[in-house]
Design a protein around this motif. Structure first.
Motif, PDB file in Angstrom:
ATOM      1  N   UNK A 154      -2.640   1.739 -12.662  1.00 13.74           N
ATOM      2  CA  UNK A 154      -2.843   3.213 -12.575  1.00 13.74           C
ATOM      3  C   UNK A 154      -2.974   3.617 -10.993  1.00 13.74           C
ATOM      4  N   UNK A 155      -2.627   2.819 -10.300  1.00  9.52           N
ATOM      5  CA  UNK A 155      -3.110   3.094  -8.865  1.00  9.52           C
ATOM      6  C   UNK A 155      -1.742   2.602  -7.878  1.00  9.52           C
ATOM      7  N   UNK A 156      -1.384   3.383  -6.918  1.00 14.03           N
ATOM      8  CA  UNK A 156      -0.320   2.946  -5.909  1.00 14.03           C
ATOM      9  C   UNK A 156      -1.002   2.576  -4.665  1.00 14.03           C
ATOM     10  N   UNK A 157      -0.051   1.894  -3.907  1.00 12.51           N
ATOM     11  CA  UNK A 157      -0.526   1.192  -2.736  1.00 12.51           C
ATOM     12  C   UNK A 157       0.407   1.718  -1.804  1.00 12.51           C
ATOM     13  N   UNK A 158      -0.114   2.094  -0.729  1.00 17.20           N
ATOM     14  CA  UNK A 158       0.634   2.646   0.705  1.00 17.20           C
ATOM     15  C   UNK A 158       0.250   1.820   1.757  1.00 17.20           C
ATOM     16  N   UNK A 159       1.016   1.328   2.819  1.00 17.20           N
ATOM     17  CA  UNK A 159       0.512   0.807   3.938  1.00 17.20           C
ATOM     18  C   UNK A 159       0.979   1.705   5.055  1.00 17.20           C
ATOM     19  N   UNK A 160       0.136   2.190   5.861  1.00 15.89           N
ATOM     20  CA  UNK A 160       0.272   2.791   7.089  1.00 15.89           C
ATOM     21  C   UNK A 160       0.197   2.193   8.228  1.00 15.89           C
TER      22      UNK A 160
END
Length: 365
Positions: A141-147
């Motif tokens: 239930x969690x997204x993961x994004x990389x900046x």
């Protein structure tokens, strides 16, 4: 019948931003956006790029002595990993090969683990089977994004001031626009940056806030691959696999001194022997002299025309301004500066073995 590719919580946003969607490890992911792979690569090196990495497996480990128990299946020193710190590592098999590489973080009351998308079906059961008394929970239930990029600190820090105080391989829980997120200062581009775990319900809104920054643009799988290759970072399934040892893969740095000495992990006999005597082959950087990229499985020959290895990853390196590659060569070869031949479509092309990485890694130490 095969299962239809899964979609991350950011799928609709990718489509709205003009992302070209492809099937990657069973997920519909953007390979590039209208800016193009070259533009996205340059954006990450010079400013900041945002990648959706929600397809990766996010896992919570709870129980007593989790770090100590992880040491029975990984060669890393996780028992002594301090709270708020993250560490790169890998599962090894009984033959000393790499089952998968991963990031493990000590989050205080639990450990947080991120594994590769294509191997979550292997890694989750592996941890459940071997971490006695540890509750292994995969998060869905969690997204993961990389900046990622030199401007990443401003992109994330403007929304979350605590992010500015973090150093490389540190992890915290912090508020981003009223949402509790996990921030880890790390990534796989060779640049400074963060991976941010965000509740699904808020993922698109928070991602749009990052992208609203003048220095941040979306980037896809194409740029992610060229960035990591220039940074000399291995890709599982290309440069490392079940048969490759960490020593062959030049990953001895990721095994802490205590673990090298005491062993006690799968494949320790082979790995300790290779640490002492050297491995039969080794991973090296290769710079083709022409403009033709050398792709995976291209044969590498020595100057005398004998086969000495093969390419595992290769592409055009936008920052380098020419083709770059990595591959394995027999141990007697592989010295920096050695001239080799690459057999591309039946023709021999000149190349040189070079030190990795191709570009300087710009982590916030």
């Amino acid at each position: 019948m095969t299962d239809a590719p899964k979609r991350t919580p950011l799928y609709d946003l990718h489509v709205a931003l003009g992302g070209k969607m492809v099937d990657f490890a069973g997920w519909e992911m953007p390979v590039q956006y209208p800016m193009g792979i070259m533009g996205e690569h340059k954006q990450c090196r010079e400013k900041a790029a945002l990648f959706d990495v929600s397809h990766m497996g996010q896992v919570i480990l709870r129980g007593d002595n989790v770090g100590e128990k992880l040491e029975a299946i990984c060669p890393q020193a996780y028992a002594t990993l301090k709270e708020g710190k993250a560490r790169y590592g890998f599962f090894t098999n009984e033959d000393g090969g790499i089952m998968d590489d991963l990031i493990v973080s000590n989050a205080g009351d639990h450990y947080f683990v991120v594994v590769n998308a294509a191997l979550r079906h292997q890694d989750i059961p592996h941890m459940k089977a071997h971490l006695d008394g540890v509750e292994v929970t995969e998060i869905f239930d969690r997204a993961l994004v990389a900046v990622q990029g030199p401007a990443a600190e401003n992109v994330v820090g403007d929304l979350c001031p605590a992010a500015r105080e973090m150093k490389f391989m540190e992890t915290i829980v912090a508020d981003i626009d009223g949402v509790e997120c996990r921030l880890s200062r790390l990534g796989y581009t060779g640049e400074d940056g963060y991976e941010i775990s965000i509740p699904d319900a808020d993922a698109e809104r928070i991602t749009k806030l990052f992208l609203a920054h003048d220095d941040c643009e979306p980037a896809g799988l194409g740029a992610r691959d060229s960035l990591r290759l220039e940074a000399g970072l291995c890709l599982y399934g290309n440069d490392i696999d079940q048969s490759t040892s960490p020593i062959e893969a030049s990953l001895a740095w990721a095994i802490q001194k205590r673990r090298k000495e005491e062993g006690g992990f799968p494949g320790a006999d082979r790995i300790q022997k290779e640490l002492a005597d050297g491995a039969a082959k080794k991973l090296v950087g290769i710079k083709p002299s022409g403009r033709a990229p050398a792709r995976q499985h291209v044969e590498i020959q020595c100057a005398e025309g004998n086969t000495i290895g093969e390419i595992t990853s290769g592409c055009f390196g936008p920052t380098v301004g020419g083709p770059v590659a990595m591959g394995y060569v027999a141990a007697p070869h592989g010295k920096t500066g050695e001239q080799v031949k690459l057999i591309i479509r039946g023709k021999a092309h000149d190349a040189e073995i070079v030190a990795l990485p191709f570009v300087t890694q710009n982590y916030k130490r």
